[in-house]
Design an enzyme around this catalytic site. Structure first.
Site, PDB file in Angstrom:
ATOM      1  N   HIS A  19      57.139  32.323  59.842  1.00 27.54           N
ATOM      2  CA  HIS A  19      55.647  32.458  59.468  1.00 27.54           C
ATOM      3  C   HIS A  19      54.600  33.421  60.323  1.00 27.54           C
ATOM      4  O   HIS A  19      53.986  34.154  60.033  1.00 27.54           O
ATOM      5  CB  HIS A  19      54.952  31.112  59.710  1.00 27.54           C
ATOM      6  CG  HIS A  19      55.347  30.061  58.645  1.00 27.54           C
ATOM      7  ND1 HIS A  19      55.213  30.353  57.151  1.00 27.54           N
ATOM      8  CD2 HIS A  19      56.191  28.839  58.797  1.00 27.54           C
ATOM      9  CE1 HIS A  19      55.745  29.125  56.640  1.00 27.54           C
ATOM     10  NE2 HIS A  19      56.344  28.181  57.488  1.00 27.54           N
ATOM     11  N   LYS A  71      65.905  31.253  45.439  1.00 24.38           N
ATOM     12  CA  LYS A  71      66.958  31.001  46.689  1.00 24.38           C
ATOM     13  C   LYS A  71      68.109  31.720  46.275  1.00 24.38           C
ATOM     14  O   LYS A  71      69.272  31.939  47.269  1.00 24.38           O
ATOM     15  CB  LYS A  71      67.333  29.411  46.392  1.00 24.38           C
ATOM     16  CG  LYS A  71      66.442  28.476  47.288  1.00 24.38           C
ATOM     17  CD  LYS A  71      67.064  27.196  47.554  1.00 24.38           C
ATOM     18  CE  LYS A  71      67.590  26.533  46.284  1.00 24.38           C
ATOM     19  NZ  LYS A  71      67.849  25.028  46.619  1.00 24.38           N
ATOM     20  N   GLY A  94      73.582  20.139  51.249  1.00 25.29           N
ATOM     21  CA  GLY A  94      72.744  19.987  50.165  1.00 25.29           C
ATOM     22  C   GLY A  94      71.784  18.523  50.193  1.00 25.29           C
ATOM     23  O   GLY A  94      72.359  17.384  50.461  1.00 25.29           O
ATOM     24  N   ALA A  95      70.376  18.793  50.394  1.00 26.33           N
ATOM     25  CA  ALA A  95      69.437  17.561  50.673  1.00 26.33           C
ATOM     26  C   ALA A  95      68.190  17.814  50.640  1.00 26.33           C
ATOM     27  O   ALA A  95      67.885  19.425  50.462  1.00 26.33           O
ATOM     28  CB  ALA A  95      69.637  16.869  52.077  1.00 26.33           C
ATOM     29  N   TYR A 141      62.500  10.928  55.011  1.00 24.70           N
ATOM     30  CA  TYR A 141      63.554  11.918  55.300  1.00 24.70           C
ATOM     31  C   TYR A 141      64.574  11.470  56.618  1.00 24.70           C
ATOM     32  O   TYR A 141      65.675  11.373  56.170  1.00 24.70           O
ATOM     33  CB  TYR A 141      62.998  13.349  55.666  1.00 24.70           C
ATOM     34  CG  TYR A 141      64.064  14.287  55.949  1.00 24.70           C
ATOM     35  CD1 TYR A 141      64.953  14.673  55.196  1.00 24.70           C
ATOM     36  CD2 TYR A 141      64.002  14.647  57.252  1.00 24.70           C
ATOM     37  CE1 TYR A 141      66.004  15.632  55.819  1.00 24.70           C
ATOM     38  CE2 TYR A 141      64.953  15.396  57.816  1.00 24.70           C
ATOM     39  CZ  TYR A 141      65.956  15.949  56.959  1.00 24.70           C
ATOM     40  OH  TYR A 141      67.070  16.794  57.545  1.00 24.70           O
ATOM     41  N   LYS A 145      61.920  28.297  51.977  1.00 25.36           N
ATOM     42  CA  LYS A 145      61.576  26.851  52.463  1.00 25.36           C
ATOM     43  C   LYS A 145      59.878  26.664  52.649  1.00 25.36           C
ATOM     44  O   LYS A 145      59.685  25.604  52.825  1.00 25.36           O
ATOM     45  CB  LYS A 145      62.036  26.843  53.785  1.00 25.36           C
ATOM     46  CG  LYS A 145      63.538  26.477  53.819  1.00 25.36           C
ATOM     47  CD  LYS A 145      64.074  26.217  55.268  1.00 25.36           C
ATOM     48  CE  LYS A 145      63.996  24.729  55.627  1.00 25.36           C
ATOM     49  NZ  LYS A 145      64.428  24.299  56.854  1.00 25.36           N
TER      50      LYS A 145
END
Length: 310
Positions: A187, A38, A76-77, A140, A178
């Protein structure tokens, strides 16, 4: 100083970039760099300091002063919709957010945080920021929903800004870390650059999401900080576009035309949002009137960024 939690992540690093673009560099980034890849999201950005998220939480919970804080963007999570460790998810997304919220309330620091369209669950219409429309499909989504509910109790009494953004399908620069949770555009681009045929699930012309470009998301965050408005707001374009449209824009950039359709995986059946479209009534009523990029516009800009060194 402005604090950005999750500042090395996807949306957080784009908020840091947007702040830099305004000449703001007195920024503390809080993150977990256990995934060291990251760091690439920060190499071209200017920040004043970095702190690990656990060390930051210890300081917050001790009531230690961190200096003159202008605002906290809490991005942030754990954002994985396939993570089913509920204790981890609630500690990381719910409890952590509550601690940070109360730290801000006690000091009247503006608190702008990431919620999610996952709070709406599997519905196919009426994505409206109200309890009767909310029924998350995974833990989530539940962690985000519950924090929104907590904020709703506090908002009427709050003396400082609290604003939550229900992010829809965000895509764009700085999401490469990610992995499987990165956008379809990312992708498809990777597959094309690897000489593979780009792949979509069968029926992708029927799967429609509200795809919102991350640059627009960062712009909304900064606008709200300047406006001082509070509340919980959908943050999408207000337009549902198909995964096929994302593929078409990606293929057009690469000057390709063929695509391979693969069966829809059983493990996602019943846990997959087939349609999302943000209701922007509240966002527009708050005064945000700028347009959002279409998939064709956003994906083209994103492809240019991804392939800038090609």
């Amino acid at each position: 100083m402005i604090i950005v939690t999750g500042g090395a992540g996807f949306i957080g690093s784009n908020i840091v970039k947007a702040l830099n673009d305004k000449g703001i560099t007195d920024i503390l980034v809080v993150d977990n760099l256990k995934d060291g890849t990251k760091f690439v999201n920060l190499v071209d950005l200017n920040i004043a300091d970095y702190m690990d998220k656990e060390d930051f939480l210890i300081q917050i919970m001790s009531g230690e002063e961190l200096g003159d804080i202008e605002a906290i963007f809490h991005e942030g999570a754990c954002s994985s919709t396939t993570e089913w460790d509920g204790k981890y998810m609630m500690d990381n997304n719910y409890q952590y957010s509550k601690e940070l919220l109360h730290y801000c309330l006690e000091r009247e620091i503006p608190f702008l945080y990431a919620s999610s369209a996952a709070t709406y669950g599997g519905r196919t219409s009426d994505f409206i920021e109200s309890r009767e429309y909310e029924k998350p499909l995974n833990v989530y989504g539940y962690s985000k929903f519950l924090f929104d509910e907590y904020v709703r109790q506090i908002l009427p009494e709050a003396n400082s800004q609290i604003v939550g953004f229900r992010y829809f399908n965000v895509y764009g620069p700085r999401e490469g870390h990610k992995g499987s949770m990165a956008s379809v555009a990312f992708h498809l681009n990777t597959q094309l650059n690897n000489g593979e045929s780009p792949k979509l699930f069968e029926g992708s012309e029927n799967f429609k999401r509200d795809f919102v470009y991350v640059g627009d998301v960062a712009a909304v965050n900064l606008w709200f900080l300047e406006s001082g408005k509070s509340g919980i707001f959908n943050l999408g374009t207000g337009r549902a576009e198909s995964f096929q449209a994302v593929a078409d824009a990606t293929l057009a950039y690469h000057k390709k035309s063929s695509i391979e359709y693969i069966p829809f995986p059983d493990k996602l059946k019943g846990r997959y949002q087939a349609f999302t479209q943000a209701d922007l009534t509240n966002l527009r009523n708050a005064g945000y009137d700028k347009p959002f990029k279409t998939v064709a516009e956003g994906v083209t800009e994103y492809m240019a960024w991804l392939n800038r060194d090609a």
